[in-house]
Design an enzyme around this catalytic site. Structure first.
Site, short mmCIF file in Angstrom:
data_model
loop_
_atom_site.label_atom_id
_atom_site.label_comp_id
_atom_site.label_asym_id
_atom_site.label_seq_id
_atom_site.Cartn_x
_atom_site.Cartn_y
_atom_site.Cartn_z
N LYS A 15 0.83 -1.21 0.00
CA LYS A 15 0.00 0.00 0.00
C LYS A 15 0.86 1.26 0.00
CE LYS A 15 -2.04 -1.14 3.89
NZ LYS A 15 -1.36 -2.42 4.18
N ARG A 72 -9.95 0.70 8.48
CA ARG A 72 -9.57 -0.67 8.81
C ARG A 72 -10.68 -1.42 9.52
NH1 ARG A 72 -3.66 0.24 8.84
NH2 ARG A 72 -2.57 -1.71 9.23
N ARG A 111 10.77 -1.12 11.41
CA ARG A 111 9.66 -0.94 12.35
C ARG A 111 9.69 -1.98 13.45
NH1 ARG A 111 4.43 -0.23 8.62
NH2 ARG A 111 3.54 -1.33 10.44
#
Ligand code: ADP
Ligand code: ADP
Ligand code: ZN
Length: 218
Positions: free
Chosen positions: A13, A88, A161
């Site tokens: 994305k 979401r 991350r």
């Protein structure tokens, strides 16, 4: 044109959103990036969100809806927005429709990136980002041209991350299936859903998105 990029963690994305930003002058709004900025700033919201993000769960609808509501009031969003990682949940999708309607705006298309679980785990475990400009890379699929140097800004510092580890990824995939996938029929029923083969190489995925958007007015 206002778009939503929908897909499981690691589907691509962010990668495709950056490309659409460069090519179409749309503004990328990533609730994940906004939440990571809150975490980095040490705000109360960030401290609370970090625990949930580290567990691979979704932060509350009210928090992300509030962030998006404020952000879509800014004038730079007038030409169009790519929502990346939002909505979401069905509640977020409904709230987004209501808030856009109030501002005289709407969603023009929803692009679903379909990627199987094994590929998602490989993509997430190799993902890293330039610490200075945010350009995304991958150990195997998108290495910088010169090892250790960002193609775009020349920085030599990169970050990975905290939630891109095998255990958290499993929880994030469960959250996607249980809480996010139900918004696919929501947009299908509105005739807005375009599904593309996210397993293809990056330029090919971009080509499929371009073709899907060809027929979309906005
Ligand atoms: P998301 O925003 O959906 O979590 P990203 O855009 O960050 O996903 O992509 C996850 C990782 O996979 C990144 O390291 C990116 O470079 C890589 N990637 C993105 N698209 C593809 C693709 N089509 N093929 C192979 N790797 C990809
Ligand atoms: P991904 O690579 O999984 O698509 P994101 O950067 O979009 O990751 O999101 C990272 C984390 O931030 C999520 O696992 C979740 O905890 C939180 N988050 C991001 N966007 C939302 C949202 N719209 N609703 C709830 N939680 C969110
Ligand atoms: Zn950089």
């Amino acid at each position: 044109m206002n778009l939503i990029l929908l897909g499981p963690p690691g589907a691509g994305k962010g990668t495709q959103a950056k490309k659409l930003t460069d090519e179409r002058g749309l503004v990328q709004l990533s609730t994940g990036d906004m939440l990571r900025a809150e975490v980095a700033s040490g705000s109360a919201l960030g401290v609370e969100a970090k625990k949930i993000m580290d567990a691979g769960q979704l932060v509350s609808d009210a928090i992300v809806i509030g962030m998006i509501d404020g952000r879509t009031d800014k004038p730079d969003t007038a030409k169009g927005v790519i929502f990346d990682g939002f909505p979401r949940t069905v509640a977020q999708a409904e709230a987004l429709d209501a808030m856009l309607a109030k501002k005289g705006k709407k969603i023009d298309a929803v692009i679903e990136l379909k990627v199987d679980d094994a590929a998602l785990i490989e993509r997430i475990s190799g993902r890293f980002t330039c610490a200075k400009c945010g350009t995304g890379y991958h150990d195997k699929f998108a290495r910088p041209k010169k090892d250790g140097i960002c193609d775009k800004c020349g920085s030599t510092e990169f970050t990975r991350r905290a939630d891109d580890n095998a255990e958290t990824v499993k929880a994030r995939l469960v959250a996607y299936r249980q809480q996010t996938a139900p918004i696919l029929p929501y947009y299908q029923a509105k005739g807005l859903l375009h599904s593309v083969d996210g397993m293809a190489a990056m330029p090919e995925v971009a080509g499929q998105i371009d073709r899907a958007l060809d027929g979309v007015k906005g």
